[in-house]
Design a protein around this motif. Sequence first.
Motif, short mmCIF file in Angstrom:
data_model
loop_
_atom_site.label_atom_id
_atom_site.label_comp_id
_atom_site.label_asym_id
_atom_site.label_seq_id
_atom_site.Cartn_x
_atom_site.Cartn_y
_atom_site.Cartn_z
N VAL A 1 0.78 -1.18 0.15
CA VAL A 1 0.04 -0.08 -0.09
C VAL A 1 0.75 1.23 0.03
CG1 VAL A 1 -1.71 1.43 1.26
CG2 VAL A 1 -1.86 -1.26 1.11
N ALA A 2 0.71 2.18 -1.01
CA ALA A 2 1.56 3.43 -1.19
C ALA A 2 0.39 4.32 -1.77
CB ALA A 2 2.70 3.49 -1.78
N GLY A 3 0.76 5.61 -1.95
CA GLY A 3 0.01 6.34 -2.77
C GLY A 3 -1.44 6.98 -2.18
N LYS A 4 -1.48 6.83 -0.81
CA LYS A 4 -2.55 7.34 -0.06
C LYS A 4 -2.57 8.82 -0.26
CE LYS A 4 -4.56 5.11 2.92
NZ LYS A 4 -5.95 4.31 3.05
N ALA A 5 -3.89 9.32 0.06
CA ALA A 5 -4.05 10.97 -0.16
C ALA A 5 -3.26 11.49 0.91
CB ALA A 5 -5.39 11.18 -0.01
N GLU A 6 -3.04 10.82 2.07
CA GLU A 6 -2.32 11.64 3.11
C GLU A 6 -0.88 11.60 2.98
OE1 GLU A 6 -3.97 7.75 4.82
OE2 GLU A 6 -4.73 9.31 3.33
N THR A 7 -0.35 10.56 2.20
CA THR A 7 1.20 10.50 2.02
C THR A 7 1.48 11.05 0.65
OG1 THR A 7 0.83 8.37 1.31
CG2 THR A 7 1.44 8.67 3.61
N SER A 8 1.90 10.01 -0.14
CA SER A 8 2.45 10.39 -1.39
C SER A 8 1.53 10.67 -2.46
CB SER A 8 3.43 9.51 -2.23
OG SER A 8 2.87 8.31 -2.17
N GLY A 9 0.26 10.22 -2.47
CA GLY A 9 -0.75 10.53 -3.39
C GLY A 9 -1.34 11.94 -3.48
N ALA A 10 -0.98 12.89 -2.52
CA ALA A 10 -1.48 14.26 -2.55
C ALA A 10 -0.60 14.88 -3.45
CB ALA A 10 -1.02 14.72 -1.06
N ARG A 11 0.74 14.39 -4.09
CA ARG A 11 1.31 15.14 -4.99
C ARG A 11 0.92 15.20 -6.27
NH1 ARG A 11 5.82 12.35 -2.22
NH2 ARG A 11 6.20 10.91 -4.11
N TYR A 12 0.13 14.40 -6.96
CA TYR A 12 -0.37 14.09 -8.16
C TYR A 12 -1.87 14.29 -8.31
CZ TYR A 12 4.14 11.86 -7.32
OH TYR A 12 5.52 11.76 -7.22
N ALA A 13 -1.96 15.43 -8.88
CA ALA A 13 -3.50 15.74 -9.08
C ALA A 13 -4.30 15.09 -9.99
CB ALA A 13 -3.70 17.40 -9.43
N ASP A 14 -3.36 14.69 -11.03
CA ASP A 14 -4.29 13.81 -12.20
C ASP A 14 -4.12 12.35 -12.00
OD1 ASP A 14 -4.73 16.01 -13.61
OD2 ASP A 14 -2.89 15.81 -14.46
N LEU A 15 -3.70 11.84 -10.78
CA LEU A 15 -3.68 10.40 -10.50
C LEU A 15 -4.40 10.11 -9.00
CD1 LEU A 15 -2.52 7.61 -10.91
CD2 LEU A 15 -0.51 8.11 -9.56
N LYS A 16 -5.38 9.55 -9.25
CA LYS A 16 -6.51 9.08 -8.13
C LYS A 16 -5.67 8.44 -6.97
CE LYS A 16 -10.92 6.79 -6.79
NZ LYS A 16 -11.95 6.08 -7.14
N PRO A 17 -5.68 8.93 -5.88
CA PRO A 17 -4.85 8.21 -4.68
C PRO A 17 -5.36 6.73 -4.42
CG PRO A 17 -5.33 10.42 -4.08
CD PRO A 17 -6.24 10.15 -5.30
N CYS A 18 -4.67 6.02 -3.89
CA CYS A 18 -5.02 4.56 -3.45
C CYS A 18 -5.96 4.81 -2.53
CB CYS A 18 -3.95 3.73 -3.04
SG CYS A 18 -4.17 1.90 -2.56
N ASP A 19 -7.32 4.13 -2.62
CA ASP A 19 -8.30 4.30 -1.70
C ASP A 19 -8.73 2.97 -1.13
OD1 ASP A 19 -10.36 5.22 -0.58
OD2 ASP A 19 -11.78 5.28 -2.03
N VAL A 20 -8.08 2.66 -0.33
CA VAL A 20 -8.41 1.42 0.80
C VAL A 20 -8.15 1.82 2.29
CG1 VAL A 20 -7.57 -0.30 -0.82
CG2 VAL A 20 -6.11 0.47 0.55
N LYS A 21 -8.70 1.05 3.20
CA LYS A 21 -8.48 1.49 4.55
C LYS A 21 -6.93 1.03 5.18
CE LYS A 21 -13.44 0.19 5.38
NZ LYS A 21 -14.22 -0.58 5.98
#
Length: 519
Positions: free
Chosen positions: A251-271
Amino acid sequence: MALVALFCGSMNAENPKRELRSVWYTTVSSMDWPKTIGVGAEAQAAQKQEMCDYLDKMKALNITSVCFQVRSESDAMYKSAYCPWSSYLTGERGLEPGWDPLAFCVEECHKRGIECWAWMNPYRWSRSGYDRWTTEHDMEMQRDGWLLSHDGKYITLNPALDKCRKRIVDVCREVVENYAVDGVLFDDYFYPNNIAQDSTAADYALYNATSKGMSIGDWRRAHVNLMVKEVYDMIQNLRPDVRFGISPAGVAGKAETSGARYADLKPCDVKAPDWQYATIFSDPVAWLDEKSIDFISPQIYWATWHETAPYGPICEYWSRAANYFGRHFYSSHSIGSANRRVKGEPRRKGPDPSVFGEYVKQVEANRKYTLNNASGSIYFSSRGLYGRRPGDAAVGDTLMKYCYNTLALNPVITWKKAPNLGEVSNAVLKKGVLTWDKVEKGKSIVKYTVYAVPNKVSYADAMSKDGDGLDAKYLLAISYDNKYQLPKKKQKSHWYAVCVYDGYSNEFTPVTVNYKGKK
């Protein structure tokens, strides 16, 4: 096996021509290999036979590559100028075994048409304290302050030290230069788990002196990222057709971690949390963004029904992310994830044939979500693919029956400029053996694909519908040699084709043998 059939009723006819199929061949603690530990002629013969038996099983499963663990704890399963011989081979760290397992593994993989990838852990030194290793290599690291720990047990090379980063690059260089490996793969260990981020941390003084205003988390991640980039750049300078990738936590790319850096890449959305980002300072999305890897192989070690980390949504995220950054995603699977209990159920012991269909579902998800014709799987660990005793039910048999019943080529690396290796010449068939002239281009990886097509099928009809050369159902073999012994049942009533197949997985124009029709 009726359950499996429900998942994959049409998969037998739809197995893709392009798909990475690989395994983690684990040597730490002699997990997969070797069963026999020691030195001398008897031990060496047993170790070699174990490896050959294993590779025969991988060949039968239509595996495309084997990830052989050559560095697990700053040691080596090969002759190294920088690392001591592994104790998991000889029983004593630094003890010369009398042979070179990596050279042997490369040779035996290639005999079977399988790629050999060197799997390394770049940072890990010891899992159980400072008194474990006492070779001159190890004492040098202790004397010169190379090592980092927060509990005195789990110890790594310090990622922020230039000399540690250089050592990792040098280790990778000697493997890429001295062995005909097809790939290099790192696993998921970076900073010591849960190392402090305040003044009590062992690297805090260095952080204060060199951070230039960065947070300690960003500073640590930046040093890991720099190592990754330097390894990648080295490989591109020496042998760019050697694939380089990393297998981080799933699991990576969550909205609260690295996912917030990329506006066009939907973050990983799991619990499930992205624990690696601030716990071991691993930022896999950054490696994709910086183009410092060829592929990402996150360890999605959960079943499709998992409550907080279900396989499907995580697989779909990584497929999108890899495509977004122009790289490949090959999933790492845990042979055992399907056996982990659902809440309220009793714990299962060992592989359970009733849940083997879970792995077929995961392969199906990889194929469904890929956006760049680059689906793939790496299974951990390889011992889980087959039963411990002859006759045991096996995950490998299920995968072979429903997913891997035809050979496959690895996905094409499209972002590098590959040399045009052209066609083979002087291809002939004599006494059941196809031969052709070798194709050579400097240090380029050169393999060949061999096809056998029934005489009733025309050249045009033998082509795959997606335009990717000849159809995989006619693919007989991948060969590193310029000859191939045809099976008896293919020696009559067929015409044949041989193609150059390079390290980027480009397949060049087929050259036919005994074809009577028009192309």
